[in-house]
Write a protein that holds these residues in place. Structure first.
Motif, PDB file in Angstrom:
ATOM      1  N   LEU A 104     -18.550 -16.167  11.053  1.00 51.91           N
ATOM      2  CA  LEU A 104     -19.004 -15.495   9.846  1.00 51.91           C
ATOM      3  C   LEU A 104     -20.074 -16.309   9.132  1.00 51.91           C
ATOM      4  O   LEU A 104     -21.059 -15.757   8.613  1.00 51.91           O
ATOM      5  N   TYR A 105     -19.898 -17.630   9.107  1.00 53.19           N
ATOM      6  CA  TYR A 105     -20.926 -18.483   8.494  1.00 53.19           C
ATOM      7  C   TYR A 105     -22.176 -18.563   9.360  1.00 53.19           C
ATOM      8  O   TYR A 105     -23.305 -18.550   8.840  1.00 53.19           O
ATOM      9  N   LEU A 106     -22.003 -18.610  10.674  1.00 49.03           N
ATOM     10  CA  LEU A 106     -23.170 -18.628  11.554  1.00 49.03           C
ATOM     11  C   LEU A 106     -24.029 -17.386  11.354  1.00 49.03           C
ATOM     12  O   LEU A 106     -25.266 -17.456  11.422  1.00 49.03           O
ATOM     13  N   ASN A 107     -23.388 -16.257  11.088  1.00 48.04           N
ATOM     14  CA  ASN A 107     -24.134 -15.028  10.831  1.00 48.04           C
ATOM     15  C   ASN A 107     -24.973 -15.132   9.561  1.00 48.04           C
ATOM     16  O   ASN A 107     -26.044 -14.520   9.457  1.00 48.04           O
ATOM     17  N   LEU A 108     -24.484 -15.916   8.596  1.00 47.61           N
ATOM     18  CA  LEU A 108     -25.265 -16.133   7.375  1.00 47.61           C
ATOM     19  C   LEU A 108     -26.409 -17.124   7.618  1.00 47.61           C
ATOM     20  O   LEU A 108     -27.490 -16.981   7.042  1.00 47.61           O
ATOM     21  N   PHE A 109     -26.162 -18.115   8.464  1.00 47.07           N
ATOM     22  CA  PHE A 109     -27.159 -19.160   8.690  1.00 47.07           C
ATOM     23  C   PHE A 109     -28.410 -18.617   9.385  1.00 47.07           C
ATOM     24  O   PHE A 109     -29.523 -19.050   9.103  1.00 47.07           O
ATOM     25  N   LYS A 110     -28.217 -17.760  10.371  1.00 52.41           N
ATOM     26  CA  LYS A 110     -29.313 -17.163  11.130  1.00 52.41           C
ATOM     27  C   LYS A 110     -29.991 -18.118  12.104  1.00 52.41           C
ATOM     28  O   LYS A 110     -30.865 -17.713  12.869  1.00 52.41           O
ATOM     29  N   GLU A 111     -29.621 -19.390  12.084  1.00 53.96           N
ATOM     30  CA  GLU A 111     -30.152 -20.344  13.058  1.00 53.96           C
ATOM     31  C   GLU A 111     -29.105 -21.420  13.299  1.00 53.96           C
ATOM     32  O   GLU A 111     -28.156 -21.557  12.532  1.00 53.96           O
ATOM     33  N   LYS A 112     -29.259 -22.158  14.393  1.00 49.74           N
ATOM     34  CA  LYS A 112     -28.260 -23.162  14.735  1.00 49.74           C
ATOM     35  C   LYS A 112     -28.232 -24.278  13.696  1.00 49.74           C
ATOM     36  O   LYS A 112     -29.278 -24.847  13.365  1.00 49.74           O
ATOM     37  N   PRO A 113     -27.055 -24.601  13.190  1.00 45.76           N
ATOM     38  CA  PRO A 113     -26.963 -25.721  12.237  1.00 45.76           C
ATOM     39  C   PRO A 113     -27.076 -27.061  12.948  1.00 45.76           C
ATOM     40  O   PRO A 113     -26.633 -27.215  14.093  1.00 45.76           O
ATOM     41  N   ILE A 114     -27.674 -28.017  12.262  1.00 42.82           N
ATOM     42  CA  ILE A 114     -27.678 -29.405  12.726  1.00 42.82           C
ATOM     43  C   ILE A 114     -26.419 -30.048  12.158  1.00 42.82           C
ATOM     44  O   ILE A 114     -26.320 -30.270  10.952  1.00 42.82           O
ATOM     45  N   LEU A 115     -25.461 -30.328  13.031  1.00 36.39           N
ATOM     46  CA  LEU A 115     -24.149 -30.796  12.569  1.00 36.39           C
ATOM     47  C   LEU A 115     -24.131 -32.320  12.508  1.00 36.39           C
ATOM     48  O   LEU A 115     -23.852 -33.006  13.490  1.00 36.39           O
ATOM     49  N   THR A 116     -24.397 -32.846  11.326  1.00 37.50           N
ATOM     50  CA  THR A 116     -24.499 -34.287  11.120  1.00 37.50           C
ATOM     51  C   THR A 116     -23.146 -34.925  10.870  1.00 37.50           C
ATOM     52  O   THR A 116     -22.871 -36.035  11.326  1.00 37.50           O
ATOM     53  N   GLU A 117     -22.289 -34.211  10.139  1.00 38.48           N
ATOM     54  CA  GLU A 117     -20.990 -34.774   9.759  1.00 38.48           C
ATOM     55  C   GLU A 117     -19.892 -33.756  10.049  1.00 38.48           C
ATOM     56  O   GLU A 117     -20.028 -32.573   9.741  1.00 38.48           O
ATOM     57  N   LEU A 118     -18.798 -34.229  10.662  1.00 37.49           N
ATOM     58  CA  LEU A 118     -17.674 -33.371  11.013  1.00 37.49           C
ATOM     59  C   LEU A 118     -16.385 -34.138  10.774  1.00 37.49           C
ATOM     60  O   LEU A 118     -16.252 -35.288  11.196  1.00 37.49           O
ATOM     61  N   HIS A 119     -15.458 -33.507  10.071  1.00 38.84           N
ATOM     62  CA  HIS A 119     -14.187 -34.173   9.776  1.00 38.84           C
ATOM     63  C   HIS A 119     -13.032 -33.210   9.956  1.00 38.84           C
ATOM     64  O   HIS A 119     -13.081 -32.074   9.474  1.00 38.84           O
ATOM     65  N   TYR A 356      -5.155 -16.129   4.841  1.00 37.94           N
ATOM     66  CA  TYR A 356      -6.370 -16.605   5.496  1.00 37.94           C
ATOM     67  C   TYR A 356      -6.646 -15.822   6.779  1.00 37.94           C
ATOM     68  O   TYR A 356      -7.759 -15.315   7.008  1.00 37.94           O
ATOM     69  N   GLN A 357      -5.641 -15.707   7.633  1.00 36.65           N
ATOM     70  CA  GLN A 357      -5.831 -15.024   8.907  1.00 36.65           C
ATOM     71  C   GLN A 357      -6.109 -13.538   8.703  1.00 36.65           C
ATOM     72  O   GLN A 357      -6.908 -12.940   9.444  1.00 36.65           O
ATOM     73  N   LYS A 358      -5.490 -12.932   7.710  1.00 45.93           N
ATOM     74  CA  LYS A 358      -5.731 -11.530   7.436  1.00 45.93           C
ATOM     75  C   LYS A 358      -7.181 -11.277   7.055  1.00 45.93           C
ATOM     76  O   LYS A 358      -7.820 -10.319   7.531  1.00 45.93           O
ATOM     77  N   LEU A 359      -7.742 -12.127   6.201  1.00 44.43           N
ATOM     78  CA  LEU A 359      -9.116 -11.941   5.743  1.00 44.43           C
ATOM     79  C   LEU A 359     -10.127 -12.138   6.869  1.00 44.43           C
ATOM     80  O   LEU A 359     -11.074 -11.354   6.998  1.00 44.43           O
ATOM     81  N   VAL A 360      -9.966 -13.195   7.668  1.00 47.32           N
ATOM     82  CA  VAL A 360     -10.939 -13.401   8.747  1.00 47.32           C
ATOM     83  C   VAL A 360     -10.824 -12.312   9.804  1.00 47.32           C
ATOM     84  O   VAL A 360     -11.825 -11.949  10.439  1.00 47.32           O
ATOM     85  N   ASP A 361      -9.633 -11.768  10.007  1.00 45.34           N
ATOM     86  CA  ASP A 361      -9.483 -10.652  10.941  1.00 45.34           C
ATOM     87  C   ASP A 361     -10.217  -9.405  10.439  1.00 45.34           C
ATOM     88  O   ASP A 361     -10.569  -8.526  11.227  1.00 45.34           O
ATOM     89  N   MET A 362     -10.448  -9.346   9.127  1.00 43.15           N
ATOM     90  CA  MET A 362     -11.202  -8.237   8.529  1.00 43.15           C
ATOM     91  C   MET A 362     -12.690  -8.570   8.448  1.00 43.15           C
ATOM     92  O   MET A 362     -13.460  -7.843   7.805  1.00 43.15           O
ATOM     93  N   ASP A 363     -13.093  -9.688   9.084  1.00 44.66           N
ATOM     94  CA  ASP A 363     -14.496 -10.151   9.074  1.00 44.66           C
ATOM     95  C   ASP A 363     -14.969 -10.473   7.667  1.00 44.66           C
ATOM     96  O   ASP A 363     -16.132 -10.252   7.312  1.00 44.66           O
ATOM     97  N   LEU A 364     -14.058 -11.032   6.865  1.00 46.24           N
ATOM     98  CA  LEU A 364     -14.395 -11.451   5.515  1.00 46.24           C
ATOM     99  C   LEU A 364     -14.276 -12.961   5.393  1.00 46.24           C
ATOM    100  O   LEU A 364     -13.298 -13.557   5.855  1.00 46.24           O
ATOM    101  N   ILE A 365     -15.274 -13.586   4.783  1.00 43.57           N
ATOM    102  CA  ILE A 365     -15.164 -15.016   4.493  1.00 43.57           C
ATOM    103  C   ILE A 365     -14.000 -15.188   3.524  1.00 43.57           C
ATOM    104  O   ILE A 365     -13.969 -14.568   2.458  1.00 43.57           O
ATOM    105  N   PRO A 366     -13.008 -16.032   3.869  1.00 41.75           N
ATOM    106  CA  PRO A 366     -11.710 -15.999   3.177  1.00 41.75           C
ATOM    107  C   PRO A 366     -11.637 -16.799   1.882  1.00 41.75           C
ATOM    108  O   PRO A 366     -10.649 -17.470   1.610  1.00 41.75           O
TER     109      PRO A 366
END
Length: 459
Positions: A104-119, A356-366
């Motif tokens: 869902l967030y990737l659809n908002l970004f429209k391009e590949k994110p540069i993933l600098t930090e991941l935790h 949380y799972q219900k909202l993402v299953d509805m394609d909604l950012i939760p």
């Protein structure tokens, strides 16, 4: 032990009594209880994600936090959002929900994110089977550009972090791991329901180091029930002997009105204010003597660690994940209760797995609440961040209200800060009261936006 008590002078005791008030830890500004949720609109959040992502992605990349809430048992001291279960069949459905949210967030970004930090945080990320974590991370990374310099880290429980966990995550780019230790005293471990033998900590530390992890952190907590000076001295000494690169020495936050698990014990089991302060001073003295550097509130690191280098060159940053050497300015939180920060706005996900799972299953950012920062919020945020990361800040004439500046007077009279007409410097004494200093800047706190808010105590 008596010498340690002697270091707490009469004047310091007075300061402890004066400043041991409820106040935020300032991993953000405004702090969550003071968000203007009534005027927060989901559409406005999604628009901000699109625009702020583009700027962040062209200026160093983004940060990603993944909340993995499951634990097999409840640590009663814990203030995190957790789900207790021994049913590991929950792993893959939850991971698939996280990946749906990411799409869902990737659809908002429209391009590949540069993933600098991941935790990966929790909960207990190492509750998950190594193969399932590998599936999660590979699925995330396949949609990202991986820059040359990254900071990928995860939290591990010494009792269930296996060599396979360490191997797989290292191969996926993780070079940092944080182990929750809390205390080595068995009596303390039992009352907080977190029994873990020293040999388990030794094992995971040695395995991580042998595999190639460049930064190993221990989380230690002072102010826990039944904790003593002798016990904290033993815990710090054993930790130092294993030479972790970083040690986070946190103050226990007693908030039983928020976390009912803390009602397993009472305030009578907790060290009083002066003893708690002595616990901290004893631990800090041992860490400094061993060569660790005090880089910020509750955090110590060896001279060669990235946090120490960032503190030295003025690039240390602080966000919902704590102190970091990376400053992306844009962080997405995935998973139940996770918080996202586009710098111009915050948003928090719903707090139960089912919702949380219900909202993402509805394609909604939760998300269920958030806050869009005003120009004044952004100014105050910059000052609080500077104080937290560099122990100083400066401003231009007219930037700060007279009421705010007047709040510096008692802090300066008590020797916690030194001010000029356009600057503030935290003194060595003041470093122990950093949260109290930041509260002077906190306009929303003083406006009384939520008079019922209760935080943990500062000392």
């Amino acid at each position: 032990m008596s010498l340690i008590y002697m270091e707490i002078t009469h004047s310091e005791k007075s300061l402890i009594q004066k400043y041991n008030v409820s106040c935020p830890r300032y991993t953000s500004y405004p702090t969550v209880p003071y968000w203007d949720t009534a005027n927060f609109k989901k559409q406005e959040w999604e628009h901000g994600v699109r625009t702020d992502f583009f700027h962040a992605n062209t200026h160093g990349g983004i940060s990603l936090y993944i909340h993995l809430p499951y634990c097999e048992s409840l640590c009663t001291y814990c203030g995190c959002n957790t789900r207790i279960t021994v049913n590991h069949a929950v792993e893959m459905p939850y991971i698939k929900s996280v990946l749906k949210e990411w799409k869902l967030y990737l659809n908002l970004f429209k391009e590949k994110p540069i993933l600098t930090e991941l935790h990966l945080g929790g909960g207990t990320p190492t509750f998950f089977h190594p193969d399932n974590l590998e599936f999660l991370i590979r699925s995330i990374l396949c949609d990202c550009i991986i820059p040359e310099h990254t900071s990928y880290s995860f939290e591990g429980h010494p009792n269930n972090t296996t060599k396979e966990h360490l191997d797989i995550l290292y191969r996926l780019g993780f070079s940092r791991v944080s182990f929750g230790i809390q205390d080595f005293d068995l009596h303390v471990q039992e009352i907080i329901n977190r029994v873990q033998p020293l040999e388990n900590v030794v094992r995971v530390t040695e395995e991580a180091r042998a595999i190639g992890y460049t930064s190993i952190n221990y989380d230690l907590v002072y102010g826990l029930p039944l904790q003593t000076l002798a016990g904290i001295t033993d815990t710090i000494s054993k930790s130092i002997a294993l030479t972790p690169d970083r040690i986070a020495f946190y103050s226990y936050a007693h908030v039983p009105w928020l976390k009912p698990g803390q009602r397993k014990y009472t305030e009578l089991d907790l060290p009083d204010d002066e003893v708690k302060r002595a616990l901290y001073e004893a631990g800090k003295a041992l860490l400094l003597h061993a060569g660790y550097i005090d880089i910020g509130m509750d955090h110590f690191a060896l001279p060669g660690d990235a946090l120490t280098r960032a503190a030295d060159n003025g690039t240390l940053h602080r966000n919902f994940m704590g102190y970091t050497a990376q400053h992306t300015g844009f962080a997405i939180g995935l998973g139940v209760s996770a918080i996202s920060d586009t710098w111009g706005a915050f948003a928090q996900n719903v707090k139960t797995v089912e919702a949380y799972q219900k909202l993402v299953d509805m394609d909604l950012i939760p998300i269920f609440k958030g806050h869009v920062l005003t120009k004044q919020d952004l100014k105050i945020r910059t000052h609080i961040l500077a104080v937290m990361c560099t122990y100083k800040t400066t401003w231009c004439k007219g930037d700060l209200s007279d009421a705010l500046i007047n709040r510096f007077a008692p802090l300066e009279a008590d020797g916690l800060i030194i001010t000029t007409s356009n600057s503030l410097q935290v003194t060595d004494l003041g470093k122990a009261f950093l949260r109290n200093i930041c509260i002077a800047f906190d306009e929303r706190y003083w406006e009384g936006a939520s008079s019922a808010v209760q935080f943990s105590k500062a000392v």
